[in-house]
Design a protein around this motif. Structure first.
Motif, short mmCIF file in Angstrom:
data_model
loop_
_atom_site.label_atom_id
_atom_site.label_comp_id
_atom_site.label_asym_id
_atom_site.label_seq_id
_atom_site.Cartn_x
_atom_site.Cartn_y
_atom_site.Cartn_z
N LEU A 73 8.08 14.29 -11.68
CA LEU A 73 7.25 13.34 -12.42
C LEU A 73 7.24 11.95 -11.81
N PHE A 74 8.20 11.66 -10.93
CA PHE A 74 8.30 10.33 -10.32
C PHE A 74 7.69 10.29 -8.91
N ASP A 75 7.10 11.39 -8.48
CA ASP A 75 6.51 11.47 -7.15
C ASP A 75 5.16 10.76 -7.14
N LEU A 76 4.99 9.78 -6.24
CA LEU A 76 3.75 9.02 -6.15
C LEU A 76 2.92 9.40 -4.93
N THR A 77 3.22 10.52 -4.33
CA THR A 77 2.45 10.97 -3.17
C THR A 77 0.97 11.10 -3.53
N GLY A 78 0.11 10.53 -2.69
CA GLY A 78 -1.32 10.56 -2.94
C GLY A 78 -1.82 9.42 -3.79
N GLN A 79 -0.90 8.61 -4.33
CA GLN A 79 -1.29 7.46 -5.15
C GLN A 79 -1.41 6.20 -4.28
N VAL A 80 -2.26 5.29 -4.73
CA VAL A 80 -2.46 4.02 -4.03
C VAL A 80 -2.05 2.90 -4.98
N ALA A 81 -1.16 2.03 -4.50
CA ALA A 81 -0.64 0.95 -5.33
C ALA A 81 -0.96 -0.41 -4.72
N VAL A 82 -1.46 -1.31 -5.55
CA VAL A 82 -1.63 -2.72 -5.18
C VAL A 82 -0.45 -3.50 -5.75
N VAL A 83 0.18 -4.31 -4.91
CA VAL A 83 1.24 -5.21 -5.36
C VAL A 83 0.83 -6.63 -4.98
N THR A 84 0.60 -7.47 -5.97
CA THR A 84 0.21 -8.85 -5.68
C THR A 84 1.46 -9.71 -5.48
N GLY A 85 1.28 -10.79 -4.75
CA GLY A 85 2.41 -11.68 -4.49
C GLY A 85 3.52 -10.99 -3.72
N ALA A 86 3.16 -10.27 -2.66
CA ALA A 86 4.12 -9.43 -1.95
C ALA A 86 4.62 -10.04 -0.65
N SER A 87 4.41 -11.34 -0.45
CA SER A 87 4.88 -11.95 0.78
C SER A 87 6.37 -12.26 0.74
N ARG A 88 6.98 -12.13 -0.45
CA ARG A 88 8.41 -12.44 -0.59
C ARG A 88 8.92 -11.89 -1.92
N GLY A 89 10.22 -11.98 -2.11
CA GLY A 89 10.85 -11.76 -3.40
C GLY A 89 10.59 -10.42 -4.06
N LEU A 90 10.42 -10.46 -5.38
CA LEU A 90 10.31 -9.22 -6.15
C LEU A 90 9.11 -8.39 -5.73
N GLY A 91 8.03 -9.02 -5.29
CA GLY A 91 6.87 -8.26 -4.84
C GLY A 91 7.21 -7.31 -3.70
N GLN A 92 8.09 -7.73 -2.82
CA GLN A 92 8.51 -6.86 -1.73
C GLN A 92 9.43 -5.75 -2.22
N TYR A 93 10.30 -6.07 -3.17
CA TYR A 93 11.17 -5.03 -3.73
C TYR A 93 10.34 -3.95 -4.43
N PHE A 94 9.36 -4.38 -5.24
CA PHE A 94 8.50 -3.40 -5.91
C PHE A 94 7.75 -2.54 -4.88
N SER A 95 7.26 -3.17 -3.82
CA SER A 95 6.50 -2.45 -2.80
C SER A 95 7.35 -1.38 -2.13
N ARG A 96 8.56 -1.74 -1.76
CA ARG A 96 9.45 -0.77 -1.10
C ARG A 96 9.73 0.41 -2.01
N ALA A 97 9.99 0.13 -3.29
CA ALA A 97 10.31 1.21 -4.23
C ALA A 97 9.12 2.16 -4.39
N LEU A 98 7.92 1.62 -4.54
CA LEU A 98 6.74 2.47 -4.70
C LEU A 98 6.45 3.24 -3.41
N GLY A 99 6.63 2.58 -2.27
CA GLY A 99 6.41 3.26 -1.00
C GLY A 99 7.40 4.39 -0.78
N ARG A 100 8.65 4.17 -1.11
CA ARG A 100 9.65 5.24 -0.96
C ARG A 100 9.33 6.42 -1.88
N ALA A 101 8.67 6.15 -3.00
CA ALA A 101 8.29 7.23 -3.92
C ALA A 101 7.03 7.96 -3.46
N GLY A 102 6.41 7.47 -2.37
CA GLY A 102 5.28 8.19 -1.79
C GLY A 102 3.95 7.49 -1.83
#
Length: 263
Positions: A5-34
């Motif tokens: 249920l946590f697999d995001l393969t095939g999904q596309v995610a937009v993360v705003t404010g991703a040049s630093r800080g929490l935006g980058q952490y969120f991006s890595r987590a979503l990317g690792r999930a696929g």
């Protein structure tokens, strides 16, 4: 649908404010999930190095420019984001700012800067992305709030107003867009060290005071947010909408131990 249920393969995610800080952490987590990623920054080129870092992790990512205080930038962003991979399934509305001042020192410009970024910008970014989600009948919108979405704090008047507004806005959007298959929730971090507050963490006395107020006895670490953002972005949260999920070590419950000791 994947059995995970946590697999995001095939999904596309937009993360705003991703040049630093929490935006980058969120991006890595979503990317690792696929998920494939669209990461944004206010200035062109600010996310280029991050996109290269993500590529090195095997995560597909594309950078777009987005100024959440500019109407034209937001209006153009929805179609531009859809054009990258053909759709957007997940939006992490993370771009934000803060100006820490005593209430009597807050200026009109301070107020407008914070509210325009954290509240007005978040709404109109959600609106432009939701158009495509509603057409496709599916979407996950995660508005990044704060423990100040539910708790007051001295020196954070406009910021707290913006984060409290995010909580109320999220409930309204959840009601509005739920019939179209779009969930809207708030991910509300507690005290995490970021570029906005790192100076405070240099004060050992303040850190000790903070830790005493947190039931889990430590500030947040970046990976403490991974599970929550993936949960809210995934099928695991398909029946969750309009909610504020606090990732705060329990600080929002109110620490009464000191009072108990004195009684």
């Amino acid at each position: 649908m994947s059995e995970n249920l946590f697999d995001l393969t095939g999904q596309v995610a937009v993360v705003t404010g991703a040049s630093r800080g929490l935006g980058q952490y969120f991006s890595r987590a979503l990317g690792r999930a696929g998920a494939k990623l669209i990461v944004t920054s206010r200035k062109a080129g600010d996310c280029d190095a991050f996109v290269e870092e993500l590529a090195g992790m095997g995560i597909t990512a594309h950078a777009l420019t987005l100024d959440v205080r500019d109407e034209k930038s937001i209006t153009a962003f929805g179609p531009a984001a859809d054009a990258v991979y053909g759709k957007v399934d997940i939006l992490v509305n993370n771009a934000g700012c803060n100006i820490r001042k005593p209430a009597l020192e807050v200026t009109w410009e301070d107020w407008n800067t914070i509210l325009d970024t954290n509240l007005r910008g978040a709404f109109f970014v959600a609106q432009t992305i939701a158009r495509g989600m509603i057409t496709r009948g599916y979407g996950r919108i995660i508005n990044v709030g704060s423990v100040t979405s539910v708790c007051g704090s001295a020196g954070l008047g406009p910021y707290g107003a913006s984060r409290g507004g995010i909580k109320q806005l999220t409930m309204s959007l959840a009601d509005d867009w739920g019939p179209h298959g779009v969930t809207v929730n708030v991910l509300a971090p507690g005290w995490f060290k970021t570029s906005q507050n790192r100076v405070m963490y240099e004060d050992e006395g303040w850190v000790q005071y903070l830790v005493e107020r947190i039931p889990l006895k430590r500030p947040g670490a970046p990976n403490d947010l991974d599970g929550a953002v993936v949960f809210l972005a995934s099928e695991a949260s398909r029946y969750v909408t309009g909610q504020t999920i606090l990732i705060d070590g329990g600080i929002s419950v109110g620490n009464t131990r000191a009072l108990v000791k004195k009684s």
